[in-house]
Motif scaffolding. Sequence first.
Motif, PDB file in Angstrom:
ATOM      1  N   ASN A 226      44.294  85.556  52.513  1.00 27.09           N
ATOM      2  CA  ASN A 226      45.567  85.590  52.841  1.00 27.09           C
ATOM      3  C   ASN A 226      46.391  86.188  52.109  1.00 27.09           C
ATOM      4  O   ASN A 226      46.716  85.065  50.962  1.00 27.09           O
ATOM      5  N   TYR A 227      46.968  87.320  52.153  1.00 26.18           N
ATOM      6  CA  TYR A 227      48.415  88.057  51.381  1.00 26.18           C
ATOM      7  C   TYR A 227      48.684  88.044  52.140  1.00 26.18           C
ATOM      8  O   TYR A 227      48.665  89.490  52.767  1.00 26.18           O
ATOM      9  N   TYR A 228      49.480  87.765  52.927  1.00 25.94           N
ATOM     10  CA  TYR A 228      51.216  88.351  53.990  1.00 25.94           C
ATOM     11  C   TYR A 228      51.708  89.452  53.775  1.00 25.94           C
ATOM     12  O   TYR A 228      52.268  90.466  54.566  1.00 25.94           O
ATOM     13  N   GLU A 229      51.477  89.181  52.255  1.00 26.76           N
ATOM     14  CA  GLU A 229      52.306  90.926  51.622  1.00 26.76           C
ATOM     15  C   GLU A 229      52.139  91.938  51.979  1.00 26.76           C
ATOM     16  O   GLU A 229      52.393  93.061  51.933  1.00 26.76           O
ATOM     17  N   PHE A 230      51.173  91.999  52.101  1.00 31.20           N
ATOM     18  CA  PHE A 230      50.080  93.047  52.277  1.00 31.20           C
ATOM     19  C   PHE A 230      49.879  93.334  53.731  1.00 31.20           C
ATOM     20  O   PHE A 230      50.016  94.195  54.357  1.00 31.20           O
ATOM     21  N   THR A 231      48.620  92.189  54.808  1.00 34.89           N
ATOM     22  CA  THR A 231      48.606  92.542  56.026  1.00 34.89           C
ATOM     23  C   THR A 231      48.596  91.273  56.073  1.00 34.89           C
ATOM     24  O   THR A 231      48.225  89.830  55.799  1.00 34.89           O
ATOM     25  N   VAL A 232      48.784  90.458  57.835  1.00 37.12           N
ATOM     26  CA  VAL A 232      48.067  89.104  58.106  1.00 37.12           C
ATOM     27  C   VAL A 232      46.789  88.792  58.616  1.00 37.12           C
ATOM     28  O   VAL A 232      45.712  88.024  58.231  1.00 37.12           O
TER      29      VAL A 232
ATOM     30  N   ARG B 294      59.959  75.823  40.279  1.00 35.56           N
ATOM     31  CA  ARG B 294      60.299  77.061  41.374  1.00 35.56           C
ATOM     32  C   ARG B 294      59.278  78.200  40.912  1.00 35.56           C
ATOM     33  O   ARG B 294      59.478  78.518  39.556  1.00 35.56           O
ATOM     34  N   PHE B 295      58.786  78.857  42.307  1.00 40.57           N
ATOM     35  CA  PHE B 295      57.801  79.741  41.577  1.00 40.57           C
ATOM     36  C   PHE B 295      57.905  81.385  42.559  1.00 40.57           C
ATOM     37  O   PHE B 295      58.229  81.328  43.750  1.00 40.57           O
ATOM     38  N   GLU B 296      58.686  82.778  41.701  1.00 40.02           N
ATOM     39  CA  GLU B 296      58.619  83.833  43.097  1.00 40.02           C
ATOM     40  C   GLU B 296      57.611  84.165  42.874  1.00 40.02           C
ATOM     41  O   GLU B 296      57.266  85.403  41.910  1.00 40.02           O
ATOM     42  N   THR B 297      57.221  85.267  43.937  1.00 44.63           N
ATOM     43  CA  THR B 297      56.692  86.973  44.000  1.00 44.63           C
ATOM     44  C   THR B 297      56.755  88.104  43.885  1.00 44.63           C
ATOM     45  O   THR B 297      58.581  87.653  44.026  1.00 44.63           O
ATOM     46  N   VAL B 298      56.707  88.928  43.035  1.00 42.40           N
ATOM     47  CA  VAL B 298      57.414  89.648  42.818  1.00 42.40           C
ATOM     48  C   VAL B 298      57.615  91.138  44.868  1.00 42.40           C
ATOM     49  O   VAL B 298      56.197  90.243  45.849  1.00 42.40           O
TER      50      VAL B 298
ATOM     51  N   LEU C 212      59.724  88.862  60.223  1.00 43.62           N
ATOM     52  CA  LEU C 212      59.900  87.574  60.106  1.00 43.62           C
ATOM     53  C   LEU C 212      59.360  85.886  59.726  1.00 43.62           C
ATOM     54  O   LEU C 212      59.066  84.978  59.279  1.00 43.62           O
ATOM     55  N   TYR C 213      59.440  86.742  57.883  1.00 41.65           N
ATOM     56  CA  TYR C 213      59.138  86.056  57.207  1.00 41.65           C
ATOM     57  C   TYR C 213      60.324  85.947  55.859  1.00 41.65           C
ATOM     58  O   TYR C 213      60.730  86.909  55.576  1.00 41.65           O
ATOM     59  N   PRO C 214      61.085  85.187  55.289  1.00 39.20           N
ATOM     60  CA  PRO C 214      61.719  84.807  53.845  1.00 39.20           C
ATOM     61  C   PRO C 214      61.361  85.135  53.079  1.00 39.20           C
ATOM     62  O   PRO C 214      61.370  84.757  51.776  1.00 39.20           O
ATOM     63  N   TRP C 215      61.674  86.601  52.809  1.00 40.01           N
ATOM     64  CA  TRP C 215      61.090  87.381  51.536  1.00 40.01           C
ATOM     65  C   TRP C 215      61.860  86.929  50.785  1.00 40.01           C
ATOM     66  O   TRP C 215      63.019  87.501  50.631  1.00 40.01           O
ATOM     67  N   PRO C 216      61.195  87.082  49.504  1.00 40.27           N
ATOM     68  CA  PRO C 216      60.076  86.914  48.387  1.00 40.27           C
ATOM     69  C   PRO C 216      59.567  85.799  48.596  1.00 40.27           C
ATOM     70  O   PRO C 216      59.690  84.773  49.356  1.00 40.27           O
ATOM     71  N   TYR C 217      58.547  85.865  48.570  1.00 43.45           N
ATOM     72  CA  TYR C 217      57.371  84.145  48.936  1.00 43.45           C
ATOM     73  C   TYR C 217      57.551  83.553  47.723  1.00 43.45           C
ATOM     74  O   TYR C 217      57.672  83.316  46.222  1.00 43.45           O
ATOM     75  N   GLN C 218      58.171  82.248  48.186  1.00 45.64           N
ATOM     76  CA  GLN C 218      58.252  81.108  47.296  1.00 45.64           C
ATOM     77  C   GLN C 218      58.140  80.091  47.420  1.00 45.64           C
ATOM     78  O   GLN C 218      57.114  79.157  48.353  1.00 45.64           O
ATOM     79  N   GLU C 219      57.496  79.478  46.577  1.00 42.14           N
ATOM     80  CA  GLU C 219      56.626  77.931  45.807  1.00 42.14           C
ATOM     81  C   GLU C 219      57.339  77.164  45.346  1.00 42.14           C
ATOM     82  O   GLU C 219      58.117  77.585  44.601  1.00 42.14           O
ATOM     83  N   GLY C 220      56.681  76.275  45.209  1.00 39.81           N
ATOM     84  CA  GLY C 220      57.439  74.607  44.041  1.00 39.81           C
ATOM     85  C   GLY C 220      56.706  73.544  43.810  1.00 39.81           C
ATOM     86  O   GLY C 220      56.011  72.972  44.681  1.00 39.81           O
ATOM     87  N   LEU C 221      56.780  72.137  42.866  1.00 31.71           N
ATOM     88  CA  LEU C 221      55.569  71.839  42.764  1.00 31.71           C
ATOM     89  C   LEU C 221      56.664  70.800  41.847  1.00 31.71           C
ATOM     90  O   LEU C 221      57.892  70.724  41.096  1.00 31.71           O
ATOM     91  N   ARG C 222      56.607  69.368  41.968  1.00 30.01           N
ATOM     92  CA  ARG C 222      57.104  68.673  40.649  1.00 30.01           C
ATOM     93  C   ARG C 222      56.861  68.376  39.885  1.00 30.01           C
ATOM     94  O   ARG C 222      55.953  68.920  39.384  1.00 30.01           O
ATOM     95  N   LEU C 223      57.756  68.067  38.892  1.00 35.61           N
ATOM     96  CA  LEU C 223      57.221  68.616  37.028  1.00 35.61           C
ATOM     97  C   LEU C 223      56.607  68.564  36.847  1.00 35.61           C
ATOM     98  O   LEU C 223      55.221  69.117  35.724  1.00 35.61           O
ATOM     99  N   ASP C 224      55.790  66.752  37.003  1.00 35.92           N
ATOM    100  CA  ASP C 224      54.208  66.309  36.724  1.00 35.92           C
ATOM    101  C   ASP C 224      53.414  66.837  37.087  1.00 35.92           C
ATOM    102  O   ASP C 224      52.191  67.160  36.658  1.00 35.92           O
ATOM    103  N   GLU C 225      53.247  67.571  38.406  1.00 38.64           N
ATOM    104  CA  GLU C 225      51.937  68.083  39.339  1.00 38.64           C
ATOM    105  C   GLU C 225      51.760  69.398  37.968  1.00 38.64           C
ATOM    106  O   GLU C 225      51.263  70.420  38.429  1.00 38.64           O
ATOM    107  N   ALA C 226      52.937  69.825  38.448  1.00 42.43           N
ATOM    108  CA  ALA C 226      53.099  71.415  36.996  1.00 42.43           C
ATOM    109  C   ALA C 226      52.341  71.731  35.784  1.00 42.43           C
ATOM    110  O   ALA C 226      51.820  72.097  35.485  1.00 42.43           O
TER     111      ALA C 226
END
Length: 317
Positions: A81-87, A170-174, A187-201
């Motif tokens: 799965n890498y929607y930045e290239f294709t679904v 917070r993480f961000e893809t190119v 259809l998607y709010p680029w760039p891809y963003q993700e996140g973790l709580r600090l203790d998870e990270a």
Amino acid sequence: MTHLYKSIPIRSSEITPKQVYLSRRDFMKAATVAASAALLAACAPSVTEEPQNAAPIPTSTATDELGNPVNTYEDITNYNNYYEFTVEKQDVANESKGFTTSPWTIEVGGLVNKPKTFGIEDLLKIFPQEERIYRLRCVEAWSMVIPLEGFTLASLLNMVEPTSDAKYVRFETVFRPEEMRGQKSQLYPWPYQEGLRLDEAMNDLTFLATGLYGEPNVPQNGAPSRLVVPWKYGFKSIKSIVKIELVAEEPDTLWNDIAPNEYGFYANVNPEVDHPRWSQASERRIGELNRRPTLMFNGYGEQVAALYDGMDLSVNY
């Protein structure tokens, strides 16, 4: 936590040496076994004779700590799965050919005392690369077992010294739509963003993967470096990272923004909480004939369950 997870408990002697799993003979043995599953596993390509002098395909006889064999290199690099290239999962490898992964930098900043931008070559030199075998559980109810190389996210975060105000990462893809045609979709709010709580990270399981099967990451698997959070659904493991930011508030994430009723911020693997459109109680391991029960926290509960003490995981999904 009183029990700190230091490494997947697999002896180094159990990891097939590179010169062995790169051999054509071992590949043919593995391919014979896998061929019977190829009709049912969408990711398993047919076995054909390689042209003379073609690069051999990596194989391995290693297993995870539960005894599950790792997936083949072909499985892992041809079903993504890498929607930045294709679904289309089986088209990602082709669509990502030629994607530029060098030079590459990752900016680490925000609420830290020592913000720094690292070249990928710096990260490879600074942090010893570990071998780990992790289970990947996709929110779509398929899974793999993947042999990785990389280093803990905690080691990188400790270097930049998070301040006391930092609570999340917070993480961000190119963002490079000229090379990643999927990013041209509105259809998607680029760039891809993700996140973790600090203790998870900071948990020792949380990994920045730089390699696969003893080789550098390939584009379809998030080259040059991707996050791996093995107790969470795969969409949390953001690929091709260019920015890591320490922040005070829970960050927006792409899938949570699009469909918060389907893709929660925590995204912990939980067989008791179904996706609104399908059950999460079982999964299809790529390359296997039958479905298998899904494990709570993807089988990593001993290392991470304490992070969620007192939380209602059906609400914090």
